[in-house]
Write an enzyme that holds these catalytic residues in place. Structure first.
Site, PDB file in Angstrom:
ATOM      1  N   ASP A 182       0.807  -1.216   0.000  1.00 49.01           N
ATOM      2  CA  ASP A 182       0.000   0.000   0.000  1.00 49.01           C
ATOM      3  C   ASP A 182       0.844   1.271   0.000  1.00 49.01           C
ATOM      4  OD1 ASP A 182       0.683  -1.045   2.618  1.00 49.01           O
ATOM      5  OD2 ASP A 182      -0.438   0.618   3.484  1.00 49.01           O
ATOM      6  N   GLU A 183       0.289   2.309  -0.551  1.00 48.50           N
ATOM      7  CA  GLU A 183       0.741   3.695  -0.423  1.00 48.50           C
ATOM      8  C   GLU A 183       2.191   3.926  -0.856  1.00 48.50           C
ATOM      9  OE1 GLU A 183      -2.178   5.463   2.961  1.00 48.50           O
ATOM     10  OE2 GLU A 183      -0.411   4.418   3.728  1.00 48.50           O
TER      11      GLU A 183
END
Length: 892
Positions: A544-545
């Site tokens: 993620d991210e």
């Protein structure tokens, strides 16, 4: 659990040695300054406004994202003698980007993550005796909850031992944060949320009636697929006599332990047979975890599709069982099977560590409510939490946080952990700890899924491997130094991550040593699973991210040709995508290995999946955004590819979830606005949690979530600002989702007690939705639109269902949590005074209520409306089911 405790730096070690010789050493001048400031400064924070742009602050020109900023006054009171020295620094935590300090006597500098350095300027003349100094701070966005302010700012001077400031060295944020009052709790002036007060709680709870014991006699959480109640009761006061042909020794021990906890005798007289028979199940009931439970005059029979099903049948039996001389069971026939194959809880132990004991207690409760996947988020920027044989630096450095600016002995403090390691900012599971967790879970039908987050959120790993590199490079062994290095030393990319770290937050996907590291970690974790007898079937990549937030839509270039007033102005020419200035990655892009730098995280996920597959691990799992540039599930080499879907519904998640399913991914619904356990329970500044996705998720909201028909939720809930939104079926989707998972991120959750407060009781509502599809949940349909004005959902049926659940929780289940030692959140009661009488209620009828009319000196039990004098000040609270703990007190 293995926790490291450091005594401090060299001066403390010397002092200890000299004291042992009977000599009291003289403290250095720097140490005197540190000790004086730490003990004398009373620091507090007071939010002045969260609507800076509307009130004339230059949010845009200061570069605030979406041109949004707030103003907080940090008040410093010197409660001791004067301190004239200016050779000191205060390191403080701020989850918001601090843009400016409006006091010429001080400067502020960002160090990394949420850590800032406050320093005096030449104009500062020291702290006079009893002096009060105000330091206005302009920060990005808003600060709406008291837990936005982190504890344990600390003082540093020269080579002195750093010391936490006493007034901030507490988990009681009330002690240093002023009440957030007026409209300061609103994200924007137009915020339409309803502030939680005694009156608003009373109104919200008013539709939930208290049911009689007989009305919930056969109610079980989570709700069985089919329940048929018959006349009569079975006396079980003597306990059960087990005849077991289904459970192994560890499963049986797990059942007996739970029974003993609840006061149920498993060495008694009532016949209880436990058997397996797959052929007794068909259709939707022929799945792992399915069971049949029959209670009649002849005794009790539990029949399982498999041993997990038999174990679940016993949990349902315990849910119905009372203790005592007159204990009886209703005569019932239950046929039950799970809604989702994956019924999970994700626990983040990376941001702040949570003990082995807390995990074991969590596993016990997961088993009781038929949850079967414990997803352990073991690593993040702020900590590495699992011992890996052969890579000791990961725990020697990466599991500890302390004040070491070189970060060669530990990571820098974050999230209120202060300058030392003697708190839950530091800690890790030893190999023995992890194996014990695995065995405990296995006996209760729970798969443990380890997550090693990469390529982003990997700072703990990167810094640890840089320490390893330095160690072996100094020894002249460059081959060993570079074996598991994770950062391209020539990468000059300027990146700011979501939680305000730089390029060292990323594992470089273009280095062979990164894959060697992955292979080493998987090898060691797989060996632990083998030792525990729980095969490693699922590897969670994280993913993620992986981005630079300064390239988000909330910023614009200072020289933009068509600037807008609602974006922050920054110099975009200085910003890079992750890895854009890495020569190794530049070479790979030039060779066409990936389309561009933004595609590298998904490319890395595909490479890691090949390593996972080579280890014979069937399932590759990730947060969905980490795979967004892969073609579809076929791009990965494992048998199954699973995604935790975490898009916010009102930002388009009601549609994008089905898109992921249509691409062949097993979708695990994990929406932040409904099943994140780190979001606040209420719109109340005194609640704990982050709130970027929603201002509040209480147990009732989680219970009312429709995980398979996501657009439906637009009819029964609101967005972050308390407004309605639209949901509509737009993606052709003809297959169900794979599972449901509730997530607990730990940025604001430092202690085990705080952890259990955030998780319980609302995770039990998530268990209900993961196991049972309610009658009021509608099927997903293309083109069907929902909002607050539609009336497709049967609200009466939903209320009736919640009323049953809430009463079972208040009258039975909370007492079981008490017996297990779970420090759950006690609901704050509703109350109002009407026609001279005090009226009280609570979201879970059955929990004890009390009121006080003498400022909390004495408390009176509440059972019915009571007459009060008109001029009396009333306080109210609820108690735990066992009356051993008090909930939060509120005034009318």
């Amino acid at each position: 659990m293995n926790k490291t405790f450091k005594l401090g730096f060299l001066p403390v070690a010397i002092a200890t040695g000299l004291a042992g010789c009977g000599v009291l050493p003289l403290q250095s001048a720097d140490q005197n300054v540190v000790d004086a400031l730490a003990s004398q400064l009373d620091i507090s924070y007071d939010v002045q406004t969260n609507h800076g742009a509307q009130e004339g602050l230059a949010c845009q020109t200061m570069g605030a994202e979406w041109a949004s900023c707030n103003n907080v006054i940090m008040t410093v009171v010197n409660e001791g003698e004067a301190v004239a020295d200016n050779n000191w620094r205060i390191y403080l935590h701020s989850i918001r980007v601090i843009l400016d300090v409006a006091n010429e006597d001080f400067t502020i500098k960002h160090i990394t993550g949420d850590l800032y350095e406050l320093a005096p300027t030449a104009s500062f003349k020291g702290f006079a005796k009893d002096e009060t100094v105000e330091i206005p701070m302009i920060a990005e966005y808003w600060q709406l909850f008291e837990t936005d302010f982190m504890p344990r700012a600390y003082v540093v001077a020269g080579d002195a031992t750093p010391r936490a400031i006493d007034s901030l060295n507490t988990e009681n944020v009330d002690a240093f944060v002023a009440e957030i009052e007026g409209n300061k709790w609103k994200r924007t002036p137009e915020d339409n949320n309803i502030l939680a007060t005694a009156a608003s709680r009373f109104a919200k709870n008013s539709d939930v009636e208290a049911l009689s014991e007989s009305a919930i006699d056969v109610a079980i959480i989570p709700t069985p697929l089919k329940t048929r109640q018959m006349r009569g009761e079975l006396n079980v006061a003597s306990g059960f006599a087990l005849s077991n042909n289904a459970l192994d020794a560890e499963q049986l021990k797990a059942f007996e332990t739970r029974a003993a906890l609840l006061g149920v005798n498993t060495k008694g007289e009532t016949a209880l047979s436990i058997t397996l028979d797959e052929n007794a199940f068909s259709g939707e009931e022929a799945v792992s975890g399915a069971y049949k439970l029959a209670i009649n005059a002849g005794g009790i029979e539990v029949l399982g599709f498999d041993s997990v099903g038999a174990f679940y049948g016993l949990q349902s039996l315990l849910a119905l069982t009372e203790k005592g001389e007159n204990a009886t069971l209703p005569m019932v026939a239950i046929e039950d099977a799970p809604r989702f194959e994956y019924r999970g809880v994700m626990v983040d132990v990376g941001r702040n560590f949570h003990s082995k004991e807390a995990m074991l207690r969590t596993i016990d409760q997961m088993a009781a409510y038929k949850l079967n996947k414990l997803h352990l988020h073991l690593t993040d920027d702020e900590g590495w939490r699992l011992e890996i044989p052969g890579l000791p630096e990961l725990t020697e450095v990466g599991s500890n946080r302390c004040h070491d600016l070189s970060e060669t002995s530990c990571l820098l403090p974050q999230l209120g952990s202060g300058p030392t390691t003697d708190n839950f900012g530091s800690g890790f599971f030893s190999k023995a700890d992890y194996v014990e967790i695995l065995r405990h879970a296995k006996a209760r039908g729970i798969e443990v899924i380890p997550e090693i987050d990469m390529p982003a959120h990997s700072r703990a790993a990167v810094v640890s491997m840089e320490a390893r590199y330095s160690k072996y490079a100094e020894q002249g062994d460059l081959a060993k130094a570079e074996e598991f290095r994770l950062m391209d030393p020539l990468d000059t990319s300027n990146v700011t991550t979501v939680q305000l770290y730089d390029k060292r937050s990323f594992i470089n996907p273009c280095m062979d040593s990164s894959l060697r590291f992955v292979d080493k970690v998987i090898t060691e974790v797989k060996a632990m699973h083998a030792e525990a007898g729980m095969p490693l079937n699922t590897w969670h990549f994280g993913g993620d991210e992986a981005k630079n937030i300064k390239l988000n839509a909330g910023f614009q270039d200072i020289n933009a040709s068509e600037p807008v007033a609602w974006k922050g102005n920054i110099d975009m020419s200085k910003e890079d995508k992750p890895f854009a200035q890495s020569p190794m990655c530049q070479k790979m892009i030039a060779e066409g290995v990936a389309a561009d730098f933004g595609h590298l995280p998904s490319y890395f996920a595909e490479r890691v999946s090949s390593v996972v597959n080579a280890h014979g691990i069937e399932n590759f799992q990730a947060w969905q955004d980490g795979l967004k540039y892969s073609k579809d599930a076929s791009a990965f080499e494992t048998e199954n590819t699973r995604v935790n879907f975490w898009d916010v519904l009102y930002w388009g998640g009601d549609a994008s979830a089905y898109d992921w399913a249509s691409k062949g991914y097993d979708v695990i619904v994990s929406n932040p606005d409904y099943v994140y356990l780190d979001m606040p329970y209420e719109v109340d500044p005194k609640e704990r949690g982050y709130y970027w996705a929603t201002r509040a998720t209480d147990t009732r909201k989680m219970f009312g979530f429709a995980p398979e028909n996501l657009p439906q939720n637009a009819e029964t809930s609101v967005d972050r600002d308390g407004n309605g939104f639209n949901g509509k079926g737009t993606v052709d989707h003809n297959q169900g989702f794979y599972g449901l998972s509730a997530q607990l991120w730990s940025e604001t959750v430092r202690t085990d007690a705080q952890y259990e407060y955030m998780v319980f009781p609302r995770v039990i509502a998530a268990a209900e939705r993961a196991w049972h599809k309610a009658d009021w949940e509608l099927d997903y349909q293309i083109g069907k639109a929902f909002n607050l004005d539609t009336n497709f959902v049967n609200k009466d049926a939903q209320l009736q269902d919640w009323t049953r659940f809430a009463n079972v929780m208040g009258q039975r289940e909370m007492a079981k949590l008490d017996a297990a030692g779970i420090q759950y959140r006690i609901p704050v009661p509703g109350a109002k005074v009407e026609a001279g009488k005090l009226h009280m209620n609570i979201s879970m009828p059955g929990l004890p209520l009390q009121y006080s009319i003498d400022a909390g000196k004495t408390w009176i039990d509440y059972s019915a409306p009571v007459a009060l004098d008109s001029n009396v000040n009333v306080k109210v609270r609820a108690l735990s089911a066992d009356k051993q703990r008090e909930g939060r007190v509120v005034s009318l």
